[in-house]
Design a protein around this motif. Structure first.
Motif, PDB file in Angstrom:
ATOM      1  N   ALA A   1       0.815  -1.214   0.000  1.00 23.43           N
ATOM      2  CA  ALA A   1       0.000   0.000   0.000  1.00 23.43           C
ATOM      3  C   ALA A   1       0.845   1.259   0.000  1.00 23.43           C
ATOM      4  O   ALA A   1       0.490   2.258  -0.641  1.00 23.43           O
ATOM      5  CB  ALA A   1      -0.938  -0.018   1.204  1.00 23.43           C
ATOM      6  N   SER A   2       1.972   1.237   0.690  1.00 25.27           N
ATOM      7  CA  SER A   2       2.790   2.447   0.778  1.00 25.27           C
ATOM      8  C   SER A   2       3.320   2.883  -0.582  1.00 25.27           C
ATOM      9  O   SER A   2       3.600   4.061  -0.796  1.00 25.27           O
ATOM     10  CB  SER A   2       3.951   2.235   1.751  1.00 25.27           C
ATOM     11  N   ASP A   3       3.442   1.941  -1.510  1.00 25.51           N
ATOM     12  CA  ASP A   3       3.933   2.290  -2.853  1.00 25.51           C
ATOM     13  C   ASP A   3       2.928   3.134  -3.631  1.00 25.51           C
ATOM     14  O   ASP A   3       3.278   3.693  -4.682  1.00 25.51           O
ATOM     15  CB  ASP A   3       4.241   1.021  -3.653  1.00 25.51           C
ATOM     16  N   LEU A   4       1.697   3.228  -3.146  1.00 29.07           N
ATOM     17  CA  LEU A   4       0.685   4.024  -3.841  1.00 29.07           C
ATOM     18  C   LEU A   4       0.696   5.491  -3.412  1.00 29.07           C
ATOM     19  O   LEU A   4      -0.090   6.288  -3.922  1.00 29.07           O
ATOM     20  CB  LEU A   4      -0.710   3.426  -3.610  1.00 29.07           C
ATOM     21  N   ALA A   5       1.601   5.864  -2.510  1.00 29.54           N
ATOM     22  CA  ALA A   5       1.721   7.269  -2.123  1.00 29.54           C
ATOM     23  C   ALA A   5       2.080   8.111  -3.346  1.00 29.54           C
ATOM     24  O   ALA A   5       3.045   7.816  -4.067  1.00 29.54           O
ATOM     25  CB  ALA A   5       2.781   7.421  -1.037  1.00 29.54           C
TER      26      ALA A   5
ATOM     27  N   LYS B   1      -8.408  -2.473   2.464  1.00 28.66           N
ATOM     28  CA  LYS B   1      -7.844  -2.638   3.810  1.00 28.66           C
ATOM     29  C   LYS B   1      -7.956  -4.087   4.268  1.00 28.66           C
ATOM     30  O   LYS B   1      -7.001  -4.667   4.801  1.00 28.66           O
ATOM     31  CB  LYS B   1      -8.567  -1.708   4.784  1.00 28.66           C
ATOM     32  N   ASP B   2      -9.119  -4.688   4.044  1.00 30.13           N
ATOM     33  CA  ASP B   2      -9.323  -6.092   4.431  1.00 30.13           C
ATOM     34  C   ASP B   2      -8.361  -7.022   3.703  1.00 30.13           C
ATOM     35  O   ASP B   2      -8.000  -8.085   4.210  1.00 30.13           O
ATOM     36  CB  ASP B   2     -10.762  -6.519   4.158  1.00 30.13           C
ATOM     37  N   ALA B   3      -7.966  -6.606   2.472  1.00 30.86           N
ATOM     38  CA  ALA B   3      -7.054  -7.436   1.677  1.00 30.86           C
ATOM     39  C   ALA B   3      -5.578  -7.127   1.967  1.00 30.86           C
ATOM     40  O   ALA B   3      -4.702  -7.662   1.300  1.00 30.86           O
ATOM     41  CB  ALA B   3      -7.344  -7.221   0.192  1.00 30.86           C
ATOM     42  N   GLY B   4      -5.332  -6.261   2.974  1.00 26.01           N
ATOM     43  CA  GLY B   4      -3.949  -5.943   3.331  1.00 26.01           C
ATOM     44  C   GLY B   4      -3.380  -4.740   2.613  1.00 26.01           C
ATOM     45  O   GLY B   4      -2.166  -4.524   2.626  1.00 26.01           O
ATOM     46  N   TRP B   5      -4.264  -3.929   2.012  1.00 30.60           N
ATOM     47  CA  TRP B   5      -3.829  -2.746   1.277  1.00 30.60           C
ATOM     48  C   TRP B   5      -4.504  -1.516   1.872  1.00 30.60           C
ATOM     49  O   TRP B   5      -5.346  -0.878   1.262  1.00 30.60           O
ATOM     50  CB  TRP B   5      -4.164  -2.889  -0.210  1.00 30.60           C
ATOM     51  N   ASP B   6      -4.103  -1.170   3.082  1.00 26.17           N
ATOM     52  CA  ASP B   6      -4.730  -0.095   3.836  1.00 26.17           C
ATOM     53  C   ASP B   6      -4.168   1.258   3.383  1.00 26.17           C
ATOM     54  O   ASP B   6      -2.976   1.545   3.546  1.00 26.17           O
ATOM     55  CB  ASP B   6      -4.460  -0.295   5.326  1.00 26.17           C
ATOM     56  N   LEU B   7      -5.034   2.099   2.820  1.00 23.64           N
ATOM     57  CA  LEU B   7      -4.620   3.422   2.349  1.00 23.64           C
ATOM     58  C   LEU B   7      -4.949   4.542   3.339  1.00 23.64           C
ATOM     59  O   LEU B   7      -4.835   5.719   3.007  1.00 23.64           O
ATOM     60  CB  LEU B   7      -5.287   3.733   1.004  1.00 23.64           C
ATOM     61  N   THR B   8      -5.310   4.168   4.571  1.00 24.85           N
ATOM     62  CA  THR B   8      -5.724   5.172   5.549  1.00 24.85           C
ATOM     63  C   THR B   8      -4.678   6.266   5.718  1.00 24.85           C
ATOM     64  O   THR B   8      -4.988   7.466   5.737  1.00 24.85           O
ATOM     65  CB  THR B   8      -6.010   4.511   6.906  1.00 24.85           C
ATOM     66  N   ASP B   9      -3.422   5.876   5.842  1.00 30.12           N
ATOM     67  CA  ASP B   9      -2.341   6.843   6.073  1.00 30.12           C
ATOM     68  C   ASP B   9      -1.454   7.005   4.842  1.00 30.12           C
ATOM     69  O   ASP B   9      -0.311   7.472   4.962  1.00 30.12           O
ATOM     70  CB  ASP B   9      -1.498   6.396   7.273  1.00 30.12           C
ATOM     71  N   VAL B  10      -1.970   6.619   3.687  1.00 28.75           N
ATOM     72  CA  VAL B  10      -1.216   6.728   2.438  1.00 28.75           C
ATOM     73  C   VAL B  10      -1.803   7.861   1.610  1.00 28.75           C
ATOM     74  O   VAL B  10      -3.014   7.890   1.356  1.00 28.75           O
ATOM     75  CB  VAL B  10      -1.250   5.399   1.652  1.00 28.75           C
ATOM     76  N   ASP B  11      -0.969   8.782   1.183  1.00 29.21           N
ATOM     77  CA  ASP B  11      -1.441   9.933   0.418  1.00 29.21           C
ATOM     78  C   ASP B  11      -1.529   9.585  -1.070  1.00 29.21           C
ATOM     79  O   ASP B  11      -0.805  10.115  -1.906  1.00 29.21           O
ATOM     80  CB  ASP B  11      -0.497  11.119   0.631  1.00 29.21           C
ATOM     81  N   ALA B  12      -2.446   8.663  -1.372  1.00 31.32           N
ATOM     82  CA  ALA B  12      -2.678   8.296  -2.775  1.00 31.32           C
ATOM     83  C   ALA B  12      -3.530   9.376  -3.438  1.00 31.32           C
ATOM     84  O   ALA B  12      -4.315  10.074  -2.782  1.00 31.32           O
ATOM     85  CB  ALA B  12      -3.372   6.949  -2.859  1.00 31.32           C
ATOM     86  N   ASN B  13      -3.387   9.510  -4.727  1.00 31.63           N
ATOM     87  CA  ASN B  13      -4.122  10.509  -5.501  1.00 31.63           C
ATOM     88  C   ASN B  13      -5.354   9.860  -6.112  1.00 31.63           C
ATOM     89  O   ASN B  13      -5.272   9.228  -7.161  1.00 31.63           O
ATOM     90  CB  ASN B  13      -3.210  11.100  -6.582  1.00 31.63           C
TER      91      ASN B  13
END
Length: 325
Positions: A112-116, A139-151
């Motif tokens: 998930a962090s790579d999506l910043a 998030k359930d699949a392990g890709w939590d973007l809560t704290d990731v600044d994705a566009n």
């Protein structure tokens, strides 16, 4: 198949004395209209003494209110919105009963962090219920973007589709549909969410007054729908179905793809029950705080189900991803 303009008046009698039901749907493709195509070609409606015509409109509700159609295929939250605005409609059966959620990321995204800072298409922005649902599934699949600044990007209707942009490297994550899976694989995408949710993707809707005044007609129509949906879901009928769709002039860029995206979204008993329906209404924050009891009349469905040896229970939990091998 008819354009909606060909459906005129609220006359319930068709040719040869058959009762007539005019349906307005939203999707033009063959896979979304499989029960109508099969029901017409195989005589399932004729067996019940019903003549069915299908037209299309982006929003079926005005056609129901005006009387130019008797039955509409409508998403349940939109029905809730119409009822909240005072429109006298009710659902009387399910239609497509499976909501698929597929999300893919590009091959160089490892977590998930790579999506910043990367472009992500979830068909809306944070705070919109469908987007928040997809974020929860990630998030359930392990890709939590809560704290990731994705566009989170939006794509105008006249732009290339999200999967095309994903293949061109303009998106690093996107939702997609089953028929687009081959393009996702060809682009090297990794599928991170494959959720098949049993809830009313769409429901069949009519004016309450029409349901009250025509109980036998609605039951006969629903019985024809049950028999045609069962036939449509039998994958051994694929070639015959595609020939039917072609002869009925259903517009499709890829009839095979449309077919493969069709049967698995239907449940043959067209069930519509409170638990799954209320979960969808709550998830999408439908207006009016309605429950299914406020929005549906199920007597006709249950009678039709009984006549063909079915009940109104949901099917067992879905197995697999629903994606082609």
């Amino acid at each position: 198949m008819l354009p909606l303009a060909a459906c005129g008046g609220n006359d319930a009698e068709g040719g040869d004395g058959a009762d007539q039901v005019k349906v307005v749907a939203q999707s033009l493709d063959a896979g979304s209209n499989g029960p109508f195509i099969a029901g017409t070609a195989k005589g399932f409606f004729e067996d019940e003494g019903v003549e069915v015509e299908v037209g299309f409109a982006e929003d079926p509700i005005p056609a129901l209110v005006s009387g130019s159609a008797q039955v509409g295929i409508v998403e349940l939250p939109y029905l809730a919105q119409a009822v909240d605005e005072g429109v006298g409609l009710a659902a009387f059966a399910g239609y497509r009963c499976v909501e698929p959620f597929y999300i893919a990321v590009s091959s160089d995204i490892k977590d998930a962090s790579d999506l910043a800072g990367k472009n992500v298409f979830l068909d809306g922005l944070k705070g919109a219920p469908p987007v928040d649902l997809r974020l929860d599934l990630m998030k359930d699949a392990g890709w939590d973007l809560t704290d990731v600044d994705a566009n989170l990007v939006q794509i105008p209707g006249d732009s290339a589709g999200p999967v095309e942009q994903f293949a061109e490297g303009q998106l690093d994550a996107t939702i997609f549909y089953r028929e687009e899976y081959a393009q996702i694989k060809e682009a090297g995408g990794q599928v991170i969410v494959t959720e098949l949710r049993l809830w009313p993707n769409e429901v069949m809707v009519a004016e309450r007054s029409f349901l009250e005044d025509n109980p036998e007609l609605i039951e006969k129509f629903t019985t024809g729908m049950l028999n045609s949906t069962k036939w449509f879901k039998d994958l051994s009928n694929k070639d015959e179905f595609l020939d039917m769709a072609t002869k009925q002039d259903y517009p499709t860029k890829d009839a095979k793809s449309d077919y493969e995206s069709g049967p698995y979204l239907f449940c043959e008993n067209l069930y519509l029950e409170p638990e799954s329906a209320n979960a969808q209404l709550e998830t999408f924050e439908a207006p009016g705080d309605f429950t299914l009891d406020d929005l549906a009349v199920l007597d006709h469905l249950e009678a039709a189900q009984k006549s063909v040896g079915m009940d109104n229970n949901p099917p067992p939990p879905l197995e697999g991803t629903g994606l082609p091998e």
